[in-house]
Write a protein that holds these residues in place. Structure first.
Motif, mmCIF file in Angstrom:
data_model
loop_
_atom_site.group_PDB
_atom_site.id
_atom_site.type_symbol
_atom_site.label_atom_id
_atom_site.label_comp_id
_atom_site.label_asym_id
_atom_site.label_seq_id
_atom_site.Cartn_x
_atom_site.Cartn_y
_atom_site.Cartn_z
ATOM 1 N N ARG A 27 1.119 -1.571 -0.160
ATOM 2 C CA ARG A 27 0.518 -0.075 0.352
ATOM 3 C C ARG A 27 1.176 1.169 -0.315
ATOM 4 O O ARG A 27 0.435 1.954 -0.682
ATOM 5 N N LEU A 28 1.915 1.160 0.730
ATOM 6 C CA LEU A 28 3.145 2.364 0.913
ATOM 7 C C LEU A 28 3.519 2.643 -0.695
ATOM 8 O O LEU A 28 3.578 4.230 -1.105
ATOM 9 N N SER A 61 4.157 9.495 7.243
ATOM 10 C CA SER A 61 3.385 10.606 7.325
ATOM 11 C C SER A 61 2.271 9.333 6.303
ATOM 12 O O SER A 61 1.379 9.648 6.575
ATOM 13 N N ILE A 62 2.823 8.933 5.001
ATOM 14 C CA ILE A 62 1.763 8.107 4.053
ATOM 15 C C ILE A 62 1.899 6.403 4.940
ATOM 16 O O ILE A 62 0.355 6.968 5.056
ATOM 17 N N VAL A 63 2.639 6.632 5.770
ATOM 18 C CA VAL A 63 1.711 5.077 6.503
ATOM 19 C C VAL A 63 0.650 5.890 7.634
ATOM 20 O O VAL A 63 -0.384 4.856 8.162
ATOM 21 N N ALA A 64 1.113 6.699 8.013
ATOM 22 C CA ALA A 64 0.523 6.760 9.419
ATOM 23 C C ALA A 64 -1.088 7.684 9.060
ATOM 24 O O ALA A 64 -2.356 6.563 9.752
ATOM 25 N N ASP A 65 -1.132 7.456 7.579
ATOM 26 C CA ASP A 65 -2.322 7.668 6.899
ATOM 27 C C ASP A 65 -2.803 6.925 6.309
ATOM 28 O O ASP A 65 -4.617 6.595 6.762
ATOM 29 N N LEU A 66 -2.170 5.557 6.309
ATOM 30 C CA LEU A 66 -2.649 4.459 5.691
ATOM 31 C C LEU A 66 -3.657 3.640 7.207
ATOM 32 O O LEU A 66 -4.616 3.540 6.391
ATOM 33 N N ASN A 68 -4.770 5.501 9.703
ATOM 34 C CA ASN A 68 -5.734 6.584 10.085
ATOM 35 C C ASN A 68 -6.644 5.854 8.767
ATOM 36 O O ASN A 68 -8.518 5.386 9.685
ATOM 37 N N GLU A 69 -6.716 5.467 7.953
ATOM 38 C CA GLU A 69 -7.831 5.338 7.325
ATOM 39 C C GLU A 69 -8.422 3.935 7.327
ATOM 40 O O GLU A 69 -9.760 3.225 7.324
ATOM 41 N N LEU A 70 -7.084 2.431 7.515
ATOM 42 C CA LEU A 70 -7.679 1.592 7.517
ATOM 43 C C LEU A 70 -8.316 1.396 8.839
ATOM 44 O O LEU A 70 -9.666 1.040 9.300
ATOM 45 N N ILE A 71 -8.003 1.787 9.910
ATOM 46 C CA ILE A 71 -8.483 2.176 11.382
ATOM 47 C C ILE A 71 -10.171 2.921 11.240
ATOM 48 O O ILE A 71 -11.064 1.982 11.906
ATOM 49 N N ARG A 72 -10.320 4.093 10.085
ATOM 50 C CA ARG A 72 -11.811 4.587 10.279
ATOM 51 C C ARG A 72 -12.753 4.508 9.454
ATOM 52 O O ARG A 72 -13.553 3.392 9.797
ATOM 53 N N ASN A 73 -11.981 2.871 8.452
ATOM 54 C CA ASN A 73 -13.321 2.339 7.756
ATOM 55 C C ASN A 73 -13.314 0.928 7.879
ATOM 56 O O ASN A 73 -14.265 0.250 7.442
#
Length: 495
Positions: A27-28, A61-66, A68-73
């Protein structure tokens, strides 16, 4: 990616999600490809930055966004795949170990997190053809209409300045200053205050001591605040009021005619009577509706016994408990005054909260299966009503409903519930019964001769029922008056 159910106990569920490091890396890499043509880094032409350098600069920063997206969605996706609905927002838990968190952000370790939730229970909707309700209807007599019209006329009565002493029925305009133990108290002073003698608006004994005074007179009167006075610092205390009479005016003759109606902005006295009748019918109609709704809910409550999500019960209990404690504080009472204890009260309110949650789920399912929907027009009307109730705060209210997740549900829920009740009323047996005003406005149990002591013991439960009545329609109360402006301390004791 692994999805593992680690708890399935009653309505409680816990799901563990494992995203392997290889998937994180993949994903990264995809994200790095997406950004390579967009970033500008000194020393490199656009689109020519080596992947390793991109990863070094932007990887974490990209992994952090990934993450957050996984935990949110992901919880929402998993619930949909499982065919489940969460009663509340799932609670997410992931590692608190800083070293492990750093390895995840560097795409060097598996991402693991879990989420817990309670499922909305599934149940069969049972037939409602056995439900029977009695709809109490009041036939409004002309005397009731005339009495209300007379009150309106009285409030619009004109007064003419007179010479001589004030009598009952006269209007006195005065300045006053109230004192307890020689010290002025908050709310005890006013200038140009108007008081019709004999109206009973002020503290008992206050108006009687104004009889016989003339314009220009000064007098110190003494009264005692009622023991039940809402301001605890004044309740039961003796007070003096320094009075200066500025005007005495006699009431003009009271006539209910077209001139009075025009003074009120209406075309005729007949139109005034028509409007008053419609208002009375609407007020009694609301009481009838609430009592019918309570009968329906009581019978639905007997038909359903399924387990309910405790998260919803806790939230509902908190709402009821907060309101009950506010009521107790405002009245200056304690649970002991209600012949109960806090522990007993909590138990009663918890039962009430469970009932509310269960009935809410039942009505929701009945409405969903019955095709009940709330239109955009109905939502707009509900929003307009909110704006109308808070003049000057329209922007703040609009921003709240636009920007607060779930806020619109507070507008939709009562509309949806009332439409479900309408649907049920069309399907169940309804018998109309003509009753008197007193019978309609009587609290449940009073018609059957409920004993005073039994009513007293039941008080805490009634308080809890009233705390939830707005949403559930459980309160069989008298038509409510519009909230009056806050009165001066000397004026509101007898209200």
């Amino acid at each position: 990616m692994q999805v593992i159910e680690t708890l399935a106990e009653g309505l409680k569920r816990e799901i563990k999600v494992v995203v392997p490091v290889a998937e994180l890396e993949a994903r990264l890499s995809e994200r790095l490809v997406e950004v390579k043509d967009k970033v500008r880094i000194n020393g490199f032409r656009p689109g020519k930055v080596p992947p390793a350098h991109l990863k070094k600069v932007y990887g974490k920063s990209i992994v952090a966004d990934l993450v957050n997206e996984l935990i949110r969605n992901k919880p929402t996706e998993i619930l949909a795949e499982r065919g489940e609905k969460s009663a509340t927002q799932p609670e997410i838990v992931m590692t608190e170990d800083k070293d492990e968190a750093e390895r995840i952000l560097a795409a060097e370790a598996d991402l693991e997190f879990s989420f817990t939730y309670e499922v909305i229970p599934t149940f069969e909707v049972v037939p409602v053809d056995g439900i029977k309700v009695v709809r109490e209807v009041v036939e409004i007599p002309e005397s009731e209409v005339e009495a209300q019209v007379l009150q309106i006329a009285e409030s619009a009565r004109s007064f003419e300045t007179k010479d001589g002493a004030a009598e009952n029925g006269d209007r006195v305009t005065m300045n006053y200053l109230g004192k307890v133990d020689g010290v002025a108290f908050d709310g005890g002073a006013a200038e140009d205050a108007e008081l019709v003698l004999g109206s009973g608006r002020f503290i008992p004994g206050f108006e009687d001591q104004l009889v016989g005074l003339k314009a220009g007179d000064e007098k110190v009167i003494t009264v005692t605040f009622p023991a039940e006075y809402p301001a605890a610092e004044l309740a039961g205390k003796e007070a003096t009021f320094d009075i200066t009479v500025k005007e005495v005016a006699a009431a003009a003759e009271l006539e209910i005619n077209d001139d009075l109606a025009k003074k009120l902005g209406l075309e005729s006295a007949e139109r005034l009577r028509q409007i008053v009748r419609e208002q009375i019918e609407s007020q009694f109609g609301q009481v009838t509706r609430q009592k019918v709704k309570r009968q329906i809910l009581d019978q639905l409550d007997e038909l359903y016994t399924f387990e309910v999500p405790q998260g919803l019960v806790a939230a509902e209990f908190d709402n009821i408990w907060r309101q009950v404690n506010t009521d107790l504080a405002q009245s200056g009472k304690t649970f002991a005054d209600e012949d109960t204890t806090e522990e007993e009260a909590r138990a009663e309110y918890t039962k009430l909260a469970e009932r509310r949650v269960r009935l809410g789920l039942v009505l929701s399912e009945i409405g969903t299966q019955g095709g009940v929907d709330v239109t955009e027009e109905e939502m707009q009307r509900a929003l307009y009503e909110q704006l109308r109730q808070f003049p000057g705060q329209q922007k703040e209210i609009l921003d709240y409903f636009r920007n607060t997740p779930g806020a619109s549900a507070s507008l939709r829920a009562p509309i949806f519930e009332e439409k479900v009740i309408d649907k049920l009323l069309a399907e169940i047996a309804v018998t109309d019964k003509v009753v008197t005003k007193e019978e309609l406005l009587a609290e449940d149990g009073e018609e059957e001769g409920e004993k005073t002591e039994e009513k007293k013991k039941a008080a805490p439960k009634k308080k809890a029922a009233k705390a939830e009545a707005a949403a559930e329609g459980e309160e069989a109360a008298a038509p409510k008056k519009k909230a009056a402006p806050k009165k001066k301390a000397a004026e509101d004791a007898a209200e």
